[in-house]
Enzyme design. Structure first.
Site, PDB file in Angstrom:
ATOM      1  N   LEU A  11       0.825  -1.097  -0.373  1.00  0.00           N
ATOM      2  CA  LEU A  11      -0.096   0.213  -0.542  1.00  0.00           C
ATOM      3  C   LEU A  11       1.310   1.786  -0.145  1.00  0.00           C
ATOM      4  O   LEU A  11       0.364   2.253  -0.847  1.00  0.00           O
ATOM      5  CB  LEU A  11      -0.795  -0.164   1.264  1.00  0.00           C
ATOM      6  CG  LEU A  11      -1.740   1.108   1.660  1.00  0.00           C
ATOM      7  CD1 LEU A  11      -3.110   0.979  -0.013  1.00  0.00           C
ATOM      8  CD2 LEU A  11      -2.284   1.265   2.682  1.00  0.00           C
ATOM      9  N   LYS A 186     -14.201  -2.781   8.266  1.00  0.00           N
ATOM     10  CA  LYS A 186     -13.420  -3.482   8.250  1.00  0.00           C
ATOM     11  C   LYS A 186     -12.687  -4.102   8.723  1.00  0.00           C
ATOM     12  O   LYS A 186     -12.426  -5.751   8.468  1.00  0.00           O
ATOM     13  CB  LYS A 186     -12.169  -2.267   7.554  1.00  0.00           C
ATOM     14  CG  LYS A 186     -10.812  -3.018   6.876  1.00  0.00           C
ATOM     15  CD  LYS A 186     -11.025  -3.003   5.452  1.00  0.00           C
ATOM     16  CE  LYS A 186     -10.426  -4.183   4.974  1.00  0.00           C
ATOM     17  NZ  LYS A 186      -9.050  -3.761   4.497  1.00  0.00           N
ATOM     18  N   ASN A 194      -8.777 -13.385   7.885  1.00  0.00           N
ATOM     19  CA  ASN A 194      -7.292 -13.417   7.189  1.00  0.00           C
ATOM     20  C   ASN A 194      -6.670 -14.617   8.320  1.00  0.00           C
ATOM     21  O   ASN A 194      -5.968 -15.080   7.736  1.00  0.00           O
ATOM     22  CB  ASN A 194      -6.614 -12.000   8.048  1.00  0.00           C
ATOM     23  CG  ASN A 194      -6.920 -11.096   7.195  1.00  0.00           C
ATOM     24  OD1 ASN A 194      -7.966 -10.984   6.197  1.00  0.00           O
ATOM     25  ND2 ASN A 194      -6.138  -9.695   6.606  1.00  0.00           N
ATOM     26  N   ASN A 204      -9.636 -16.923  -0.178  1.00  0.00           N
ATOM     27  CA  ASN A 204     -10.327 -16.497   0.668  1.00  0.00           C
ATOM     28  C   ASN A 204     -11.394 -16.873  -0.095  1.00  0.00           C
ATOM     29  O   ASN A 204     -12.444 -17.604   0.930  1.00  0.00           O
ATOM     30  CB  ASN A 204     -10.988 -14.493  -0.028  1.00  0.00           C
ATOM     31  CG  ASN A 204      -9.634 -13.789   0.631  1.00  0.00           C
ATOM     32  OD1 ASN A 204      -8.751 -14.290   1.539  1.00  0.00           O
ATOM     33  ND2 ASN A 204      -9.647 -12.558   0.373  1.00  0.00           N
ATOM     34  N   ASN A 254      -8.136 -13.955  -3.886  1.00  0.00           N
ATOM     35  CA  ASN A 254      -7.172 -13.469  -3.351  1.00  0.00           C
ATOM     36  C   ASN A 254      -6.078 -14.740  -2.025  1.00  0.00           C
ATOM     37  O   ASN A 254      -6.527 -15.235  -1.776  1.00  0.00           O
ATOM     38  CB  ASN A 254      -7.591 -12.234  -1.908  1.00  0.00           C
ATOM     39  CG  ASN A 254      -8.047 -11.148  -2.604  1.00  0.00           C
ATOM     40  OD1 ASN A 254      -8.025 -10.711  -3.915  1.00  0.00           O
ATOM     41  ND2 ASN A 254      -7.606 -10.068  -2.181  1.00  0.00           N
ATOM     42  N   SER A 256      -5.181 -13.575   0.962  1.00  0.00           N
ATOM     43  CA  SER A 256      -5.237 -12.914   1.977  1.00  0.00           C
ATOM     44  C   SER A 256      -3.822 -12.012   2.977  1.00  0.00           C
ATOM     45  O   SER A 256      -2.632 -12.814   2.364  1.00  0.00           O
ATOM     46  CB  SER A 256      -5.860 -12.997   3.202  1.00  0.00           C
ATOM     47  OG  SER A 256      -5.081 -13.245   4.218  1.00  0.00           O
TER      48      SER A 256
HETATM   49  O1  PAF Z   1      -6.231  -7.973   4.188  1.00  0.00           O
HETATM   50  C1  PAF Z   1      -6.603  -8.438   3.078  1.00  0.00           C
HETATM   51  O2  PAF Z   1      -6.232  -9.063   2.771  1.00  0.00           O
HETATM   52  C2  PAF Z   1      -7.713  -7.661   2.927  1.00  0.00           C
HETATM   53  O3  PAF Z   1      -8.385  -6.786   3.953  1.00  0.00           O
HETATM   54  C3  PAF Z   1      -8.907  -9.205   2.547  1.00  0.00           C
HETATM   55  C4  PAF Z   1     -10.235  -8.408   2.123  1.00  0.00           C
HETATM   56  C5  PAF Z   1      -9.389  -9.383   3.667  1.00  0.00           C
HETATM   57  C6  PAF Z   1      -8.898  -9.524   1.152  1.00  0.00           C
HETATM   58  O4  PAF Z   1      -8.418 -10.189   1.133  1.00  0.00           O
END
Ligand code: PAF
Length: 311
Positions: A11, A186, A194, A204, A254, A256
């Site tokens: 990020l 969030k 996670n 995920n 994804n 995570s």
């Molecule tokens: O930490 C993460 O990977 C993300 O916040 C999420 C939303 C779980 C998606 O992978």
């Protein structure tokens, strides 16, 4: 505006490169490791994906003195490094500097409050998906909304300016009067996803394809919901289980962030996610057996990378 982004993770790199490439502000990246800082300063930040592909040259340093006092400092370090980062940025923070945390989990604002005047602290959550491929190389997996706010809920000119700069950089940003709600909303998603991905090593989407796993996910989220209710935090969605499961589906492929940490044999942010639920629950006399098991398992994984059995 002079802006320092702290932490060259996925990020941090993405925001620093976007700010540098798309705004006229003076942008610095602060890294804790001098060798990596030199490499990124030499090669630039490479971004592939949702915001296009390109390399952005940027001022990077491991020495805050090179930067001088800033108008805005954006914290993107892992949550377990917040305390260290607060010490590192002392020299670039004046009584007028805004400090924005875009970190994961619960507890970063409290650490910042211990070091700096709460009036200058802003927090936020971004739903941009990004993965670090290597030093200064990030994959921008997808765009999402970014929400920022002050802990006291006041919407002042300064926070609107910050939202404006981020939006110009390609991070569509809105200002919320209830940043606690945004952060906990969030965090609950991370509580459900996670640790469970880190333990099972599943992506995920797979978490909800296996009934036993889905039950653990639901248990962890239900415990967190009890905490949120007692703390009178209003979530930004009505049905937390449904929300977490819909995020599993929307981010099905994804890996995570916590599973990425585990696969890279790195420390995870467990203390600020499931661990934070346990701490808050304890103070409220709420039992959290599912989050305790998940936290203990992730901590065991973290402390035993060298001992993993191989087939
Ligand atoms: O930490 C993460 O990977 C993300 O916040 C999420 C939303 C779980 C998606 O992978």
């Amino acid at each position: 505006m002079k802006i320092a982004v702290v932490g060259p993770g996925a990020l941090g790199c993405l925001i620093a490169a976007s700010l540098k490439g798309r705004t006229k502000e003076e942008i610095w990246l602060l890294d804790e490791f001098p060798e990596r800082a030199k490499k990124i300063a030499r090669d630039g930040i490479k971004v592939d994906g949702a915001s296009g592909t390109g390399v952005t040259r940027i001022d990077v340093t491991a020495n805050a003195r090179d930067i001088g006092q800033c108008d805005l400092v954006i914290l993107c370090v892992k949550s377990y490094s917040t305390e260290e980062a607060c010490k590192a940025i002392k020299g670039i923070v004046s009584e007028k500097t805004g400090i924005l945390t875009l970190q994961n989990g619960i507890g970063n604002i409290q650490i910042l409050n211990d070091h700096f005047c709460p009036d200058r602290i802003m927090a936020g959550v971004t739903n941009h998906g990004s993965t670090l491929i290597g030093a200064g190389h990030v994959k921008h997996a997808g765009k999402g909304e970014t929400t920022i706010g002050r802990a006291d809920g006041r919407v002042l000119g300064a926070i609107r300016d910050v939202a404006g700069v981020l939006t110009r950089a390609g991070f569509e940003t809105r200002v919320s009067k209830d940043i606690d709600s945004v952060i906990w909303s969030k965090a609950l998603i991370n509580v459900g996803i996670n640790a469970l991905t880190a333990v099972t090593r599943l992506r995920n989407g797979a978490l909800i394809e296996h009934e036993e796993c889905r039950q653990v996910l639901r248990g962890a989220v239900q415990e967190a919901v009890k905490v949120v209710k007692r703390k009178r935090v209003k979530l930004s969605y009505d049905d937390p289980i449904q929300k977490v499961e819909s995020v599993c589906r929307a981010t099905a492929s994804n890996v995570s962030s916590m599973l990425q940490d585990v696969l890279n044999k790195q420390r995870t942010e467990i203390d600020f996610i499931n661990g934070a639920i346990i701490r808050h629950a304890r103070a409220l006399n709420i039992a959290t057996p599912v989050n305790e098991v998940l936290t203990n398992l992730v901590k065991t994984i973290e402390s035993s990378y060298e001992k993993e059995a191989r087939g």
